[in-house]
Enzyme design. Sequence first.
Site, PDB file in Angstrom:
ATOM      1  CG  ASP A  12      -2.089  -0.968   1.229  1.00 49.97           C
ATOM      2  OD1 ASP A  12      -2.222  -1.614   0.094  1.00 49.97           O
ATOM      3  OD2 ASP A  12      -2.749  -1.107   2.181  1.00 49.97           O
ATOM      4  CG  ASP A 131     -12.479  -5.224  -3.149  1.00 51.13           C
ATOM      5  OD1 ASP A 131     -11.526  -5.765  -3.347  1.00 51.13           O
ATOM      6  OD2 ASP A 131     -12.421  -3.855  -2.920  1.00 51.13           O
TER       7      ASP A 131
END
Lengths: 257, 212
Positions: A12, A131
Amino acid sequence: MGLAKRIIPCLDVDHGRVVKGVKFVAIRDAGDPVEIARRYDQQGADELTFLDITASSDDRATMVHVVEQVAAEVFIPLTVGGGIRTLDDVRRMLNAGADKVSINTAAIARPEFVREAAERFGNQCIVVAIDAKAVHGEGESPHWEIFTHGGRRPTGIDAVEWARQMTEYGAGEILLTSMDRDGTKRGFDLALTRAISEAVSVPVIASGGVGTLDHLADGILIGRADAVLAASIFHFAEYTIEQAKRHMQGRGIEVRL
Amino acid sequence: MTHIAIIDYGMGNLRSVAKALEHVAPSSQITVTHDRSAIRHADRVVFPGQGSIRDCLRELAHWDLLDVVREAARNKPFLGLCLGPQALLEFSEENGGVECLKVLPGRVVRFGELCDPATGERLKVPHMGWNQVHQLNDHGLWQGIPQDSRFYFVHSYYLQPADAALTVGRTDYGFGFASAIARDNLFAVQFHPEKSAQAGLQLLANFAGWNP
């Protein structure tokens, strides 16, 4: 002998810095994307995925710069996701040195975007990130729905149908994250992974929930994934990529060592 | 100074190819170009490519590079990457059928329904990831690369050269296909050496010093 199953560490990145604490031994700068990418490359990572979590779109240029720096030193495939909304976003990332971009929210907002991007840049560089969350009750047949906003907002879209549609639109690969498992260290949602992997002809990357090396192997052997993505077990140096590969090999999985 | 020209005809990202060559051949001058004269005068030429074959040939024509590529493929160290070798054959099944550059005899064919002969498991298309390349001869570009090393692939169509002697590397994906082909001054690979870590860098270094 044949194609190896892949291990992909995910980083990230916020404002050009790797966040969520990467803890390698003897690393000079734990936030430096180039140094971390180099370390993972040395450990035998098959690809790297960078997720740009910078909130402001004004700072996208920073991510372009990160990709340029990493691509100049690390010679394995790079995928960039987060905030890819326009053909110009795709072009900038590919020109910076990314091999693939991962598209998530923008595909839900306008599925045609995936088709346009695949036609312009080729299926091989378009990854659709999904997702998904289980929405079936106890005793009902398995069913998963697409969620956005970090798993908080339901869309009503069936995950398996969506994966199928996205590959028809030109996605060359699916990055599948179980929002039920993400961050739990309880392992992948194997039923979900298998349902998606069997529904599409393109490779599927399993993500969300890895806590042990057996979880990685299960994703391949039971979930039928073509690649496994993990963050924390590698970032916190619980295991190296090489250890993970040796473990998978021990369970009969073909890996690149 | 040796000049290596990477042919830029608007198909895909050539930065990675340039960066990898700069990494292994720091004393060479690497240019990414669609300039006819620059390609003609280069000592070595790299012919990369991504995307669809129809767009590839259309862009080559648009930049007036068809003859320049054919010429370079016959008269100087020439390295084709990914879509590059497909364009060098006679014909591709992609996009409903496309006539290619006809530098080498053979066709480009789509992977059909594939199964792993050992496990019976269905194989995904595109063929994406790290697969082994079995070297079929001791070509100079294989120097220093262990037999059966893995390289990074991503493609849905494969090379089917008409002359078996052209195939210098073979890869298994449900069946054996030509992953590297070569003739005289030309070497072309279906995989991406610029994304294949050490083995790929070694191949590029070998190309930078290759004197066929």
